[in-house]
Design a protein around this motif. Sequence first.
Motif, mmCIF file in Angstrom:
data_model
loop_
_atom_site.group_PDB
_atom_site.id
_atom_site.type_symbol
_atom_site.label_atom_id
_atom_site.label_comp_id
_atom_site.label_asym_id
_atom_site.label_seq_id
_atom_site.Cartn_x
_atom_site.Cartn_y
_atom_site.Cartn_z
ATOM 1 N N TRP A 92 44.259 34.518 44.028
ATOM 2 C CA TRP A 92 45.174 35.617 44.328
ATOM 3 C C TRP A 92 45.948 35.255 45.587
ATOM 4 N N GLN A 104 48.866 35.848 40.844
ATOM 5 C CA GLN A 104 47.601 36.157 40.179
ATOM 6 C C GLN A 104 46.971 34.891 39.607
ATOM 7 N N TYR A 136 40.650 39.659 47.065
ATOM 8 C CA TYR A 136 41.345 40.575 46.169
ATOM 9 C C TYR A 136 41.289 42.002 46.721
#
Length: 357
Positions: free
Chosen positions: A235, A249, A277
């Motif tokens: 991420w 992503q 995240y």
Amino acid sequence: SDVCSSDLEFAKGFSKARKVENGSMLRFVAVESALTQTGSNADEYFSVKPGDELAVALALANEIIVQNKQSRHAGDLRVSEALAPYSIEKVSQDTGIKSESLKRVAKELWDAKGKGLVLGGAVKAKNSLALQVAVNLLNSALENDGVTVDATISPSNQVDSSYADLLTLIDDMKNGKVGALFIYKNNPVYSLPAQLGFADALKKVPLSVSFNDRVDETGALVTYVCPDSNYLESWDDANPQKGIYSIVQPVIGTMYKTRSAQDSFIQWGALQEKSWYDFLKAQWQQKVYPQASQGKSFDEFWQEALQVGAVDTLGDRRDGTSGSRYFSSSALSVIPSEASAKGDLFLSLYPSLSMFD
């Protein structure tokens, strides 16, 4: 320009403005010491010796400001004195460019004031600082600043540090002022000039960590190598321009015994969030969501951001104009009294986008 913002963005904007079917196509004039891909697309091309780019820029400024007495700088004595040695006739004789051509380009620039753009490259070449000052003067005189030159509404965030900052860091490392150094996505021992002494300075830092995926030249000298996960496994986010936020992503799971640098910092710092995240999502909720919520709940906003991949908080405001910045004539102190290159042989070096070296 090799100063940088986004090469892809520039290429898209350039191609859009060069479409003949739109009824009006921008005119592009290039002055270079070595033919580049950009220069090969010019409507008019002037080949000059390395360093003569400055003389041409100052000659154009002289014609507009001093000879034609146009722009807000026409009555500035300091500007007139700095430009005095660079008449069209003198620069034409030094560079071999016809004076009629230079006069025509100067007229075209003035006729397109507020809609044109002057760029200066060769940021590491001789008189490079003076060239950037001359370019700033031209854009100010042509009322491009605040219109085609944006330093307020949505400036680029991609070059936030300078060479001077790097020299300061190395000096602090040498003098024992740096207790810990974290090196992310870089190999400075290899990429920096040896005379800067980065390798020797690194040995004086008590704790140094490289997040590179191998023991490269820098990794061989640091205290620890903590391999960062591949970008396809991670991420991430970015804020390349003011008002633009993008999100990256992962598309595959972690394949080897690596950990993202951000997760390492979270673990070492014992932060409240348990993962990168969680930290990333919380930051977007605090900083990005309030700017672009548009009545949506955060969950709705977050899902849309993941689908689109980016958020533009400015929208139509991005195409607006800002006030012109003040050009300080004291900056002209870096302009030499003679800029034309002398000699029979010249070497022109330029960075390659493919090699970036």
